[in-house]
Scaffold this motif. Structure first.
Motif, PDB file in Angstrom:
ATOM      1  N   SER A 136      44.504  -0.155  18.333  1.00 42.61           N
ATOM      2  CA  SER A 136      43.550   0.010  19.431  1.00 42.61           C
ATOM      3  C   SER A 136      44.244   0.737  20.573  1.00 42.61           C
ATOM      4  N   VAL A 137      43.445   1.389  21.407  1.00 43.23           N
ATOM      5  CA  VAL A 137      44.027   1.935  22.636  1.00 43.23           C
ATOM      6  C   VAL A 137      44.628   0.801  23.485  1.00 43.23           C
ATOM      7  N   ALA A 138      44.128  -0.425  23.253  1.00 37.39           N
ATOM      8  CA  ALA A 138      44.653  -1.577  24.007  1.00 37.39           C
ATOM      9  C   ALA A 138      46.119  -1.860  23.672  1.00 37.39           C
ATOM     10  N   TYR A 143      45.461  -3.187  30.300  1.00 41.86           N
ATOM     11  CA  TYR A 143      44.352  -3.384  31.247  1.00 41.86           C
ATOM     12  C   TYR A 143      44.250  -4.871  31.542  1.00 41.86           C
ATOM     13  N   TYR A 149      45.620  -9.687  23.248  1.00 44.91           N
ATOM     14  CA  TYR A 149      44.930  -8.728  22.369  1.00 44.91           C
ATOM     15  C   TYR A 149      45.707  -7.407  22.326  1.00 44.91           C
ATOM     16  N   PHE A 186      32.256  -6.438  18.420  1.00 42.26           N
ATOM     17  CA  PHE A 186      33.545  -6.727  19.056  1.00 42.26           C
ATOM     18  C   PHE A 186      33.395  -7.469  20.391  1.00 42.26           C
ATOM     19  N   ARG A 190      34.234 -11.208  21.620  1.00 41.45           N
ATOM     20  CA  ARG A 190      35.163 -11.391  22.750  1.00 41.45           C
ATOM     21  C   ARG A 190      34.575 -12.353  23.787  1.00 41.45           C
ATOM     22  N   GLN A 239      35.109   7.489  28.216  1.00 38.69           N
ATOM     23  CA  GLN A 239      36.198   6.555  28.565  1.00 38.69           C
ATOM     24  C   GLN A 239      37.490   7.344  28.759  1.00 38.69           C
TER      25      GLN A 239
HETATM   26  C1  8X3 Z   1      39.077  -2.525  21.666  1.00 37.04           C
HETATM   27  C2  8X3 Z   1      39.086  -1.396  22.637  1.00 37.04           C
HETATM   28  O1  8X3 Z   1      39.285  -0.770  25.080  1.00 37.04           O
HETATM   29  O2  8X3 Z   1      37.921  -2.718  24.496  1.00 37.04           O
HETATM   30  O3  8X3 Z   1      40.264  -2.576  20.978  1.00 37.04           O
HETATM   31  O4  8X3 Z   1      40.316  -2.869  24.346  1.00 37.04           O
HETATM   32  S1  8X3 Z   1      39.179  -1.981  24.196  1.00 37.04           S
END
Ligand code: 8X3
Ligand code: NDP
Length: 250
Positions: A136-138, A143, A149, A186, A190, A239
């Motif tokens: 993921s970009v995460a 953030y 996560y 997702f 969450r 984004q």
């Molecule tokens: C999910 C993308 O940007 O909601 O991995 O974390 S984000």
């Protein structure tokens, strides 16, 4: 040659879209998830080339058993898509629920490792195969509330690169796909089923779709054998990045 694909988390989102994308190509697909009713529905829709499998990737013994027990026509897995995963909560670390943290680590890291360890030896033996992990970009960009996560996805990124080093010279390929915002279940997961909160994440912008991500996975898997796509990072056009936050005095 038609591929045999093993995809985890096929009951929803990216996983279901991956099953659809490869099945449309004539691949045989093992579609695994805990919600077996959903993967059975998917198999009913897509036909006998899709094998529904009840699997909780956190259960190490169950993963080994499921892989060892695959019917012959599904056993020589060409592409493992380690997609099962989740985020739980978006609060600060100091308020987090440790059970949520455990579940993310157990699913996103340990489950992915169990599936890889079960399927990889066969790929090495056959001198071909492709492990595609969902990062993921995460995992690259922090953030607020991303805490564990994001940590699990940084693990997925580094594990993918290290895996690639280990299988060097075997013919096995490894790719880490690292998406940003995509509208699946997702955010519903969450936010513990809070649909309004989940909808709010994507309101007024156009997120990526599960089909977009499945397309990138399919592309990496169908590149010629001499090409290994190491990492794919993709975001919705809407984004991008924000400035650092600064806590000012006074
Ligand atoms: C999910 C993308 O940007 O909601 O991995 O974390 S984000
Ligand atoms: P969804 O919630 O729509 O799908 C998640 C899938 O993971 C479900 O099929 C779920 O199936 C499965 N899953 C969760 N826990 C387990 C478990 N213990 N064992 C087996 N399967 C499990 O989300 P996405 O499709 O969006 O997410 C797929 C992957 O992509 C995840 O790894 C996620 O972190 C990652 N990702 C998502 C992004 C997004 O914005 N949507 C962006 C970047 C990465 P079931 O509950 O039936 O077991």
């Amino acid at each position: 040659m038609s591929l045999i694909v093993f995809v985890t988390g096929a009951s929803s989102g990216f996983g279901a879209a991956v099953a659809r994308r490869f099945a449309a190509d004539g691949a045989r697909v093992v579609a695994a998830a805990r919600r077996v009713d959903r993967v059975r529905d998917l198999a009913a829709e897509l036909g006998a080339r899709v094998l529904p499998l009840a699997l909780d990737v956190r259960d190490r013994a169950a993963v080994a058993e499921a892989v060892a027990g695959l019917p012959e026509e599904f056993s020589a897995v060409d592409v493992l898509v380690n997609n099962a995963g989740l985020a739980l909560g978006l609060g600060p670390a100091q308020d987090a629920d440790l059970d949520d943290w455990d579940q993310m680590i157990d699913t996103n890291c340990k489950g992915l490792v169990y599936c890889t360890r079960a399927i990889l030896p066969g790929m090495v033996e056959r001198g071909r195969g492709h492990v595609i992990n969902l990062g993921s970009v995460a995992g690259a960009y922090p953030y607020p509330g991303g805490n564990v996560y994001g940590g699990t996805k940084a693990f997925v990124h580094q594990f993918s690169l290290n895996l690639r080093s280990d299988v060097h010279g075997t013919g096995v390929r490894v790719t880490c796909v690292e998406p940003g915002m995509a509208d699946t279940e997702f955010s519903l997961v969450r936010f513990s089923g809070d649909q309004a909160k989940a909808d709010n994440v994507y309101s007024g912008m156009r997120p990526m779709t599960a089909a977009d991500i499945a397309e990138s996975i399919h592309w990496a898997a169908t590149m010629p054998q001499h090409v290994n796509v190491n990492t794919i990072e993709l975001m919705a056009t809407a984004q991008s990045f924000a400035p650092f936050q600064v806590a000012r005095e006074g």
